[in-house]
Motif scaffolding. Sequence first.
Motif, PDB file in Angstrom:
ATOM      1  N   ALA A   1       0.816  -1.218   0.000  1.00 49.01           N
ATOM      2  CA  ALA A   1       0.000   0.000   0.000  1.00 49.01           C
ATOM      3  C   ALA A   1       0.844   1.259   0.000  1.00 49.01           C
ATOM      4  CB  ALA A   1      -0.935  -0.006   1.203  1.00 49.01           C
ATOM      5  N   VAL A   2       1.946   1.237   0.731  1.00 53.10           N
ATOM      6  CA  VAL A   2       2.837   2.405   0.758  1.00 53.10           C
ATOM      7  C   VAL A   2       3.367   2.696  -0.647  1.00 53.10           C
ATOM      8  CG1 VAL A   2       5.048   3.272   1.589  1.00 53.10           C
ATOM      9  CG2 VAL A   2       3.480   2.154   3.184  1.00 53.10           C
TER      10      VAL A   2
ATOM     11  N   ILE B   1      -4.445   8.084  -0.703  1.00 49.11           N
ATOM     12  CA  ILE B   1      -4.439   7.976   0.765  1.00 49.11           C
ATOM     13  C   ILE B   1      -5.275   6.792   1.227  1.00 49.11           C
ATOM     14  CG2 ILE B   1      -4.957   9.227   2.907  1.00 49.11           C
ATOM     15  CD1 ILE B   1      -4.678  11.829   1.276  1.00 49.11           C
ATOM     16  N   PHE B   2      -6.323   6.524   0.454  1.00 48.25           N
ATOM     17  CA  PHE B   2      -7.226   5.416   0.715  1.00 48.25           C
ATOM     18  C   PHE B   2      -6.502   4.094   0.960  1.00 48.25           C
ATOM     19  CE2 PHE B   2     -11.549   3.837  -0.502  1.00 48.25           C
ATOM     20  CZ  PHE B   2     -12.263   4.864   0.093  1.00 48.25           C
ATOM     21  N   GLN B   3      -5.419   3.900   0.181  1.00 52.21           N
ATOM     22  CA  GLN B   3      -4.744   2.609   0.172  1.00 52.21           C
ATOM     23  C   GLN B   3      -4.248   2.193   1.552  1.00 52.21           C
ATOM     24  OE1 GLN B   3      -4.969   1.294  -2.971  1.00 52.21           O
ATOM     25  NE2 GLN B   3      -5.964   3.268  -3.266  1.00 52.21           N
ATOM     26  N   LEU B   4      -3.811   3.162   2.356  1.00 52.33           N
ATOM     27  CA  LEU B   4      -3.171   2.849   3.624  1.00 52.33           C
ATOM     28  C   LEU B   4      -4.158   2.245   4.624  1.00 52.33           C
ATOM     29  CD1 LEU B   4      -0.926   6.026   3.913  1.00 52.33           C
ATOM     30  CD2 LEU B   4      -0.254   3.739   3.164  1.00 52.33           C
ATOM     31  N   SER B   5      -5.354   2.826   4.726  1.00 58.46           N
ATOM     32  CA  SER B   5      -6.353   2.276   5.646  1.00 58.46           C
ATOM     33  C   SER B   5      -6.857   0.922   5.160  1.00 58.46           C
ATOM     34  CB  SER B   5      -7.527   3.243   5.798  1.00 58.46           C
ATOM     35  OG  SER B   5      -7.108   4.455   6.386  1.00 58.46           O
ATOM     36  N   ASP B   6      -7.060   0.798   3.846  1.00 53.07           N
ATOM     37  CA  ASP B   6      -7.506  -0.473   3.282  1.00 53.07           C
ATOM     38  C   ASP B   6      -6.506  -1.592   3.563  1.00 53.07           C
ATOM     39  OD1 ASP B   6     -10.026  -0.178   2.212  1.00 53.07           O
ATOM     40  OD2 ASP B   6      -9.315   0.597   0.296  1.00 53.07           O
ATOM     41  N   ALA B   7      -5.220  -1.232   3.589  1.00 52.59           N
ATOM     42  CA  ALA B   7      -4.166  -2.222   3.770  1.00 52.59           C
ATOM     43  C   ALA B   7      -4.215  -2.868   5.150  1.00 52.59           C
ATOM     44  CB  ALA B   7      -2.796  -1.580   3.560  1.00 52.59           C
ATOM     45  N   VAL B   8      -4.865  -2.223   6.095  1.00 55.62           N
ATOM     46  CA  VAL B   8      -4.996  -2.791   7.441  1.00 55.62           C
ATOM     47  C   VAL B   8      -6.359  -3.452   7.626  1.00 55.62           C
ATOM     48  CG1 VAL B   8      -4.990  -2.320   9.919  1.00 55.62           C
ATOM     49  CG2 VAL B   8      -3.389  -1.111   8.415  1.00 55.62           C
ATOM     50  N   GLN B   9      -7.431  -2.712   7.320  1.00 55.36           N
ATOM     51  CA  GLN B   9      -8.762  -3.220   7.659  1.00 55.36           C
ATOM     52  C   GLN B   9      -9.143  -4.463   6.859  1.00 55.36           C
ATOM     53  OE1 GLN B   9     -11.933  -3.066   6.012  1.00 55.36           O
ATOM     54  NE2 GLN B   9     -11.122  -2.293   4.064  1.00 55.36           N
ATOM     55  N   ALA B  10      -8.771  -4.551   5.588  1.00 54.96           N
ATOM     56  CA  ALA B  10      -9.166  -5.716   4.792  1.00 54.96           C
ATOM     57  C   ALA B  10      -8.471  -7.000   5.268  1.00 54.96           C
ATOM     58  CB  ALA B  10      -8.896  -5.455   3.310  1.00 54.96           C
ATOM     59  N   PRO B  11      -7.140  -7.015   5.426  1.00 54.37           N
ATOM     60  CA  PRO B  11      -6.495  -8.241   5.931  1.00 54.37           C
ATOM     61  C   PRO B  11      -6.968  -8.645   7.323  1.00 54.37           C
ATOM     62  CG  PRO B  11      -4.871  -6.802   4.918  1.00 54.37           C
ATOM     63  CD  PRO B  11      -6.136  -6.012   5.015  1.00 54.37           C
TER      64      PRO B  11
END
Length: 452
Positions: free
Chosen positions: A329-330, A366-376
């Motif tokens: 995501a980064v 910016i969206f990518q960073l939160s998605d990278a935690v909540q989805a997994p």
Amino acid sequence: MIETATMRAKVRQFLYILIPIMVTQIAMFSMTFFDTIMSGRYSADDLAGVAVGSSLWMPVYTGLSGILLSITPIVGHLIGGGRREKVSFSVMQGVYVALVISAATYALGFLLLEPVLGLMNLDENVRRIAFEYVIALSFGIVPLFLTAVLRGFIDALGKTRTSMMITLMALPLNVAFNYVLIYGKFGFPELGGVGSGYASAVTYWLIFILAAWIVWRHEPFSTYRLFYRLPRATFSKWKEILVLGLPIGLSIFFETSIFSAVTLLMSEYSTNVIAAHQAALNFSSLTYMIPMSVSMALTIVIGFEVGAGRFHDARRYSLIGIFMAIGVAVVGTVVIFTFRDTFAHLYSTDSEVLELTAGFLVFAAIFQLSDAVQAPVQGALRGYKDVNVTFMMTMISYWVIGLPLGWALARWTDWGPYGYWIGLITGLTCGAITLSVRLRMVQKKHTSRLEA
């Protein structure tokens, strides 16, 4: 799937499962991605119509098919626990549930599609295209849900490369069907964006037929003897599938439907703003396939380990998946931010749409960073069969926090339509934090039970 002793072996097995899932998810979403891009090349109205239709269809599809994701942990626990003889019965009951869900989807569409589109302040031509696009897609509803069950079975066996090959074989055909039906080539009618809906429906049937044939004829799937006989519908098994699957489906629905709600609220803006918003959302949805794939892979490996009672191994897999998603995501955030103008050109040649799309893509980065935690984290929790609290956390994060904040920023600040994206990012971040806390609690509970 095999038991692994070292972290290196776990990473290797996780990648072996993850990479085909990722390719499959990207390929599946690419059908909608190409629908949007190729329709945008036809006209701005077709871009807006297909994008609106897709934004209404996706939460319904992902939410209802999310119910069928319960097949993966159910089969994973059976195999991990050495109860292979019960797998075929469970999967066939999943097939029956998929048929019921298909019928419910048709009923929902018949009752709600036209009224919902009527609530949106759309140009008449855009509304017509959106309506006809969803109708065209509906011809592929039955195979789409049936394939979800078969894929859950295939992936639970760790044979994710099979799902990948099926989808990769179908994707070029989808693009070809799009070309023929959107632009009216080789004697076919010129249907514009609506043609992409029919193209996707035909592709869904091809994917299902191929998946069913492989499950019927090829090992190791054929050893489970699916479809050799049709067991009687057993409502106790339906209850197991639904009790586990409904919270999963509702969690996914609340996450994806918030984007449709934003589209509905943004209908007060011009067609170009709607088109740009949907183009950026379409692109960010494509990049979301990476953390979503990590999520699905974690459900498989954690379900296998928890079924075998190896809770320490399950925890290590969750760490591998989450840190892997964050790292990707980064990189993705930097790439989207840097090349947002280039990505905008994929969707339109209109100068105003290009400028607006590039602006929305800043927030998509910016969206990518939160998605990278909540989805997994959600995928890990599904592997533990912990879904009810997850559902509540998801609903509160997106609908109680994210959407109202976005609406307030759009109405009462200079952010305008960008305010909705700030609200979405805030909701995702809240979900990532609360779900992470929940995962830690679940892992502690299982570990203490093992030590006791």
